[in-house]
Design a protein around this motif. Structure first.
Motif, PDB file in Angstrom:
ATOM      1  N   ALA A  31       4.164   5.549   0.150  1.00 33.59           N
ATOM      2  CA  ALA A  31       3.659   4.383  -0.587  1.00 33.59           C
ATOM      3  C   ALA A  31       3.445   3.196   0.351  1.00 33.59           C
ATOM      4  O   ALA A  31       2.430   2.494   0.262  1.00 33.59           O
ATOM      5  CB  ALA A  31       4.622   4.016  -1.708  1.00 33.59           C
ATOM      6  N   ARG A  34       0.314   3.952   2.562  1.00 34.07           N
ATOM      7  CA  ARG A  34      -0.916   3.872   1.759  1.00 34.07           C
ATOM      8  C   ARG A  34      -1.300   2.417   1.489  1.00 34.07           C
ATOM      9  O   ARG A  34      -2.471   2.069   1.471  1.00 34.07           O
ATOM     10  CB  ARG A  34      -0.721   4.568   0.412  1.00 34.07           C
ATOM     11  N   GLY A  35      -0.278   1.587   1.239  1.00 36.05           N
ATOM     12  CA  GLY A  35      -0.549   0.195   0.902  1.00 36.05           C
ATOM     13  C   GLY A  35      -0.940  -0.643   2.113  1.00 36.05           C
ATOM     14  O   GLY A  35      -1.319  -1.798   1.972  1.00 36.05           O
ATOM     15  N   VAL A  57       2.210  -5.870  -2.859  1.00 32.80           N
ATOM     16  CA  VAL A  57       2.917  -4.581  -2.916  1.00 32.80           C
ATOM     17  C   VAL A  57       4.383  -4.808  -3.317  1.00 32.80           C
ATOM     18  O   VAL A  57       4.910  -4.156  -4.208  1.00 32.80           O
ATOM     19  CB  VAL A  57       2.840  -3.850  -1.556  1.00 32.80           C
TER      20      VAL A  57
ATOM     21  N   TYR B   7      -7.393   1.388   2.856  1.00 35.66           N
ATOM     22  CA  TYR B   7      -6.041   1.334   2.296  1.00 35.66           C
ATOM     23  C   TYR B   7      -6.113   1.404   0.780  1.00 35.66           C
ATOM     24  O   TYR B   7      -7.135   1.033   0.178  1.00 35.66           O
ATOM     25  CB  TYR B   7      -5.357   0.028   2.707  1.00 35.66           C
ATOM     26  N   ALA B  13      -0.382   0.768  -4.961  1.00 34.18           N
ATOM     27  CA  ALA B  13       0.639   1.186  -3.999  1.00 34.18           C
ATOM     28  C   ALA B  13       1.992   0.585  -4.400  1.00 34.18           C
ATOM     29  O   ALA B  13       3.028   1.252  -4.345  1.00 34.18           O
ATOM     30  CB  ALA B  13       0.259   0.737  -2.596  1.00 34.18           C
TER      31      ALA B  13
END
Lengths: 412, 149
Positions: A31, A34-35, A57, B7, B13
């Motif tokens: 995670a 990906r962020g 995030v 991204y 996310a």
């Protein structure tokens, strides 16, 4: 009974919990990467207000987990008292936070994201990881020098609802709505600045997710019913049924003699009564004071009153407030006096009582009592555990006898 | 790299990360962490591979490496601004790591163990830590603007 958590952290690690750790870690790392949180450039840009990915995030994650925890506990699936809450240590956390923030900006990465950057091949990430190891090793070696600051302002597992004196639901709703507002501001600020960073996808789920968070947040602020939303009544009732709510005078005497870790004995009678006669090592506090305190990790709380009813009421309140290790001295101070200070072996005692007598007599003497046996046999002295002197008798001849008589007259 | 995939949406996310954090609470009654694992390894008081946080952090590296590879972002490089050299960037990262480690040990956690875990469980100290860290970060950032130009 609530289902979750499935494993208890204090029980120690098993293969199962370590497999969970690995799986959770993989998902965590996935995670973050990906962020875009494995990119030092992106993280540094947050502090220059050019890219709000870190805030987005981080607060989306807090929002999701906070709302999830709140609602799972509210519908009774999760026992919130068994969830670890990081301790509050005011001085150390403000000072540590300032240092951490400066280090974060200098490195462009935080500990978790440094691992992500390193794992994606970024040498600066690996360099930050090495720095973290070096800093940790130096700190641990120098720990004694920090002893003055390291525990400054220790307030235990203090949570915002207790601090603010509001319900959990209202705090959850306020944080969630605040986060949604911050997201809106972040979008506006980003739109007003030309960004040149790496491309970022824009999901069609943004609006539905924000809407769901808003609905769950407003729902959290509305009371569940007339009762306290998250009190685990069934769990507390079950603990009483299992007789996990009390200790006997003899058990308590053993705990005090053996310095049981975390033990705190509290007298909930009026302060003057406590001053006149008390269980050695106890402190005085009113139920009102106790209920205001946040539960402390590792603390074993034993309450006692004259007979026990007052302490038992306190027990229920403290359990409802999230204390787990709390007990009532069964029979109260009255039992302490009859079972310990004036321990007596009756003439017609059964064999179990008879075989337990040497320890009881030893405990009685340890606390300055006068054990008596009425079965005619000669009293056999049991030596005290090595290195321990009996506790000083308090006001032996005058006050104590009077206090005992007063206790007896009032009954339990 | 020009062929790197974009991204993910940061909110998506973040929500995914929140579900992972919630799963940790539901399964083992504890949240996520990172700096604590460094302490366990650095002090080596017990077998680190039997420690929950150490195993979790190993997972973080595995998950990040997998994700970066699949998104074509995995390659050896030093991420830095044009105004400073690679060696300076590595030095800054190391020094920042040392300072962060002190802060995290003092505060009993970092952005994961206090920020995420304490944030979601409404710990007063965790919110204080987050405010102090971001506050100090924003104050210190202008001094380091050159590093990212």
């Amino acid at each position: 009974m609530s289902l979750a958590p499935f494993f208890d952290p204090p029980a120690g690690e098993t293969t199962a919990t370590l497999v969970v750790a690995l799986a959770i870690g993989i998902a965590f790392g996935w995670a973050l990467e990906r962020g875009g949180l494995g990119s030092a450039r992106k993280l540094a840009a947050q502090f220059h207000l050019r890219d709000f990915t870190v805030v987005k995030v981080m607060f989306s994650a807090i929002l999701t987990a906070m709302l999830g925890l709140y609602w799972l506990a509210r519908v009774g699936v999760l026992d919130a008292t068994r969830i670890y809450v990081p301790p509050t240590i005011l001085g150390a956390q403000v000072a540590g936070g300032v240092l951490f923030g400066v280090g974060f900006v200098v490195a462009g990465l935080c500990p978790g994201t440094a691992c992500v950057a390193g794992a994606s091949g970024r040498l600066d990430g690996l360099s930050a990881v090495l720095g973290l190891f070096a800093g940790t090793a130096v700190f641990e070696a120098a720990r004694p020098r920090f002893s003055a600051v390291i525990d400054a302002g220790d307030r235990g597992a203090l949570r915002l609802p207790e601090l603010l004196g509001t319900s959990e639901g209202v705090v959850v709703a306020a944080i969630a709505l605040g986060a949604l507002l911050v997201f809106r501001l972040a979008e506006r600020l980003e739109a007003s600045r030309a960004t040149t960073g790496a491309p970022v996808a824009r999901s069609t789920l943004r609006r539905p997710l924000a809407l769901a968070a808003g609905v769950l947040a407003i729902g959290a602020a509305l009371p569940a019913s007339a009762s306290e939303g998250t009190m685990d009544v069934a769990g507390i009732a079950a603990a009483i049924e299992r007789e996990e709510d009390h200790v006997t005078a003899i058990e308590l005497a053993r705990w005090i003699r053996d310095d049981k870790p975390g033990l705190r004995v509290v007298d909930v009678r009026p302060e003057s009564a406590w001053a006149a006669l008390n269980v050695p090592g106890s402190t005085h506090a009113s139920l009102e004071q106790l209920v205001r305190e946040a539960p402390r990790a590792g603390e074993v709380l034993v309450l006692y009153s004259e007979g026990g009813a007052h302490a038992a009421q306190g027990w229920v309140l403290l359990r409802a407030r999230g204390h787990r290790e709390v007990y009532v001295l069964r029979g109260g101070l009255y039992e302490w006096i009859t079972q310990i200070l004036e321990a007596t072996l009756p003439a017609d005692a059964d064999s179990a009582t008879r075989s337990a007598w040497p320890e009881v007599a030893s405990l009685s003497r340890y606390f300055g009592g006068q054990p008596r046996r009425l079965d005619g046999a000669a009293s056999t002295l049991v030596p005290l555990p090595s290195g321990r002197a009996p506790i000083e008798d308090r006001a032996r001849d005058g006050d104590e006898r009077d206090a005992v008589r007063r206790v007896r007259k009032r009954g339990c | 790299m020009s062929d790197a995939r974009p991204y993910a949406d940061p909110y998506l996310a973040g929500a995914g990360l929140g579900v992972v954090l919630l799963l940790a609470f539901v399964l083992v009654g504890r949240g996520l962490g990172a700096s604590g694992a460094f302490a366990t390894i650095a002090t080596a008081r017990e077998n680190p591979l039997r420690d929950w946080l150490v195993v979790e952090l190993l997972g973080v590296a595995v998950g990040a490496a997998l994700s970066a590879r699949l998104a074509r972002r995995a390659h050896v490089a030093i991420e830095r601004g044009d105004a400073i050299g690679g060696r300076d960037r590595l030095l800054l990262a190391f020094v920042g790591g040392v300072v962060m480690a002190f802060g995290a040990r003092l505060a009993r956690g970092c952005t994961s163990g206090l920020g995420l875990t304490g944030g979601a469980t409404l710990s007063v100290g965790a919110w204080l830590f987050v405010l102090a860290a971001f506050g100090a970060g924003f104050v210190a950032a202008p001094l380091l603007r050159r590093a990212w130009r």
